[in-house]
Enzyme design. Sequence first.
Site, PDB file in Angstrom:
ATOM      1  N   HIS A 106       0.703  -1.353  -0.053  1.00 21.66           N
ATOM      2  CA  HIS A 106      -0.179   0.087  -0.057  1.00 21.66           C
ATOM      3  C   HIS A 106       0.915   1.300  -0.107  1.00 21.66           C
ATOM      4  O   HIS A 106       0.483   2.475  -0.193  1.00 21.66           O
ATOM      5  CB  HIS A 106      -1.088  -0.199   1.282  1.00 21.66           C
ATOM      6  CG  HIS A 106      -1.918  -1.000   1.061  1.00 21.66           C
ATOM      7  ND1 HIS A 106      -3.125  -1.029   0.379  1.00 21.66           N
ATOM      8  CD2 HIS A 106      -2.070  -2.244   1.558  1.00 21.66           C
ATOM      9  CE1 HIS A 106      -3.685  -2.221   0.176  1.00 21.66           C
ATOM     10  NE2 HIS A 106      -3.277  -3.106   1.064  1.00 21.66           N
ATOM     11  N   CYS A 135      -6.117  -6.323  -7.541  1.00 22.78           N
ATOM     12  CA  CYS A 135      -5.166  -6.316  -6.318  1.00 22.78           C
ATOM     13  C   CYS A 135      -5.794  -7.450  -5.382  1.00 22.78           C
ATOM     14  O   CYS A 135      -6.290  -8.646  -5.880  1.00 22.78           O
ATOM     15  CB  CYS A 135      -4.780  -5.061  -5.736  1.00 22.78           C
ATOM     16  SG  CYS A 135      -6.473  -4.370  -5.460  1.00 22.78           S
TER      17      CYS A 135
END
Length: 204
Positions: A106, A135
Amino acid sequence: MNIYTSPTRASSTARPYLPALATESRSTDNSSIDDNCEAVPCLSMEVCKVYPKGPLLVLPERIYLFSEPTVGEILPFDVVINVAEETQDLQTQVPSIEYYHYRWEHDSDIGTDLALLTSIMRTAAAERKKILIHCQCGLSRSATLVIAYIMKFHHLSLRRAYDLLKSRADKISPAMGLVFQLMEWEAALKATPSAQASDYRKLP
Ligand SMILES: N[C@@H](Cc1ccc(OP(=O)(O)O)cc1)C(=O)O
């Protein structure tokens, strides 16, 4: 505010502000797209049921957004771009598919990858291939890549690209660190407008 705040990023930096206003009108072609993105909260990293009906068509050039797929779910695709560090790499199980796995976290530095991956998407789209971007949850990293693509090849600002994708996949929430990198991407695109002119494609 619908921007996912990565637990690995401190909140000390100023927040980019992208209010989730879906200002783009929906085309007839995409009228059923939102129906696929139900109001199912993504409760944990293990249970990401954001797209209960499967990959969601978000761009007319056959670009789909999704959470972590099964082998069966990627079989209909020609190109798969997996941008999650923690998801399973399915490349060996689907040798006929053009498969890319970029192991983003992230807070990864994705600037260089954005240039390469959006070009891969553009080439595949020009060849009329069916493209899956995913993802783990389909909320942050994959959405970031699709936003970067819209900015580059549909010539939209970050704000308008975000609003457009949000209008089609209303649960997206890019991590703040990724939004900052999209802001840098926007600045880089503005600095080289002539390089994109031939790639321009109007969104229906
Ligand atoms: N951790 C979040 C869910 C979540 C997980 C991963 C995530 O990132 P990505 O969409 O990039 O897989 C975004 C959100 C929750 O508990 O609701």
